[in-house]
Design a protein around this motif. Sequence first.
Motif, PDB file in Angstrom:
ATOM      1  N   GLY A 262       0.804  -1.226   0.000  1.00 35.75           N
ATOM      2  CA  GLY A 262       0.000   0.000   0.000  1.00 35.75           C
ATOM      3  C   GLY A 262       0.826   1.260   0.000  1.00 35.75           C
ATOM      4  N   GLY A 263       2.126   1.139   0.371  1.00 36.08           N
ATOM      5  CA  GLY A 263       2.986   2.316   0.401  1.00 36.08           C
ATOM      6  C   GLY A 263       2.667   3.235   1.575  1.00 36.08           C
ATOM      7  N   LYS A 264       3.453   4.276   1.723  1.00 37.10           N
ATOM      8  CA  LYS A 264       3.243   5.235   2.808  1.00 37.10           C
ATOM      9  C   LYS A 264       2.428   6.407   2.301  1.00 37.10           C
ATOM     10  CE  LYS A 264       7.389   4.009   5.427  1.00 37.10           C
ATOM     11  NZ  LYS A 264       8.637   4.469   6.065  1.00 37.10           N
ATOM     12  N   PRO A 269      -3.555   3.134   6.094  1.00 36.90           N
ATOM     13  CA  PRO A 269      -3.376   3.516   7.507  1.00 36.90           C
ATOM     14  C   PRO A 269      -2.416   2.620   8.274  1.00 36.90           C
ATOM     15  CG  PRO A 269      -5.426   2.304   7.251  1.00 36.90           C
ATOM     16  CD  PRO A 269      -4.848   2.451   5.861  1.00 36.90           C
ATOM     17  N   LEU A 270      -2.035   1.469   7.729  1.00 33.33           N
ATOM     18  CA  LEU A 270      -1.240   0.499   8.495  1.00 33.33           C
ATOM     19  C   LEU A 270       0.097   1.048   8.989  1.00 33.33           C
ATOM     20  CD1 LEU A 270      -1.908  -2.820   6.491  1.00 33.33           C
ATOM     21  CD2 LEU A 270      -3.054  -1.942   8.524  1.00 33.33           C
ATOM     22  N   PRO A 271       0.864   1.786   8.166  1.00 28.45           N
ATOM     23  CA  PRO A 271       2.162   2.269   8.680  1.00 28.45           C
ATOM     24  C   PRO A 271       2.046   3.415   9.680  1.00 28.45           C
ATOM     25  CG  PRO A 271       2.122   2.204   6.258  1.00 28.45           C
ATOM     26  CD  PRO A 271       0.723   2.102   6.741  1.00 28.45           C
ATOM     27  N   TYR A 272       0.852   4.015   9.822  1.00 28.19           N
ATOM     28  CA  TYR A 272       0.726   5.231  10.610  1.00 28.19           C
ATOM     29  C   TYR A 272       0.019   5.025  11.948  1.00 28.19           C
ATOM     30  CZ  TYR A 272       2.146   7.472   6.281  1.00 28.19           C
ATOM     31  OH  TYR A 272       2.852   7.839   5.159  1.00 28.19           O
ATOM     32  N   HIS A 273      -0.355   3.793  12.266  1.00 32.01           N
ATOM     33  CA  HIS A 273      -1.015   3.512  13.541  1.00 32.01           C
ATOM     34  C   HIS A 273      -0.356   2.286  14.179  1.00 32.01           C
ATOM     35  CE1 HIS A 273      -4.028   5.828  11.272  1.00 32.01           C
ATOM     36  NE2 HIS A 273      -4.396   6.302  12.459  1.00 32.01           N
TER      37      HIS A 273
END
Length: 391
Positions: A262-264, A269-273
């Motif tokens: 999914g990238g940043k 939302p996965l990398p940010y929570h």
Amino acid sequence: MTTNYITIPGITNDHVTLSPQTISIAVPTCIQTITPDKNGYVPPGTCHALYNYYPSFTAALAFSIIFGMLTIAHIAQAALFKTKFCWVIIMASIWETISFTARAISTRNQQNEWIELISELFVLLAPLWVNAFAYMLLARMIHFYLPIHSIFSIPASVLAIAFVTLDFISFVIQLIGGSYAGPTAPMTQQLKGVHIYMGGIGLQQLFIFLFLALGVKFHREMFWLERVGSAKEGWKGLLFTLYGSLGFITIRIFFRLIEFSGGKTSSNPLPYHEVYFYVLEAVPMCLAILCYNVTHPGTVLQGPEARLPTIRSLVFKKRRGRKQQIGSGDKGGVEMGSNYVELGEESISIHVELEGKDPREGKDPREGKDPREGKDPREGRNSFRERFGLW
């Protein structure tokens, strides 16, 4: 931006004269303009930001303690049941403990890149130890429970070596990708590292699916042995434990694939929570290791048959079996037929006595009717084969 100056020396020859030239190149650099807080935190996207959220020290410390307790429990169980091969699952627990301990330290030192990199690498690679343990465990179950000690005519020892080798290949690929994708690496290098890691983790999941096919085959063979009343106890609980552990590993793999693919971006939302990391990474790995604490292989796999023979011993055993077949012959003037069925480390010799006339007396020693009349001399052999599933 930082400006670098490069001077190209001049050239003078019979045809042309070029004066020296100075070229200026603008190079992007990271200059920290925001003062980090007491733990070294700076907002995501700014210079020296290692996390995309404010990491929790309490959560990291809690999971480091949990994995440490699982490690101690596995060491104690391996010593109690004398299961030396359990060092593999112990390594998985140790690597997870190191990862979350480093993460807890990193939450208090968020400007230290090396501590964060150690935490990231160990958490990315620890699941491969659990995979390797599952491969070794099923191979031992095949050798322990199946009379022919093989699946699809492949010996259990060969299966273990093959899948552990494939797991090592996946390990190397993921190690290379994880080391490239450091948080402070240039963006192009990070993307390259992520793609390499995704390739390695995709291979890991492919090997799990292939391995599950062997597990299903073993499952069916054990059902058949149960129907004929020849199955040993304890296989079902241990096999379902293996299924459960690989299921938790699969959840974790799909989480990583979705996170990296999914990238940043704001749509991912996965990398940010951080909660996703703990729910879909830490908890599944904890349960995958805990499965083998609850149903420890040492409670079931006991005795010499629980140890896998080496490839060398299999080769020499096969040669000995051939020599025995060639060297077997008539004894005492009475015709004997021998059929050798190889069952693991021993060869069981089944003799079907064909009672005929004694060649030394020229008559039937029992002065009775030839017992072979109306009987199939292979009857005993067939019943044995049907009993142990050799057909």
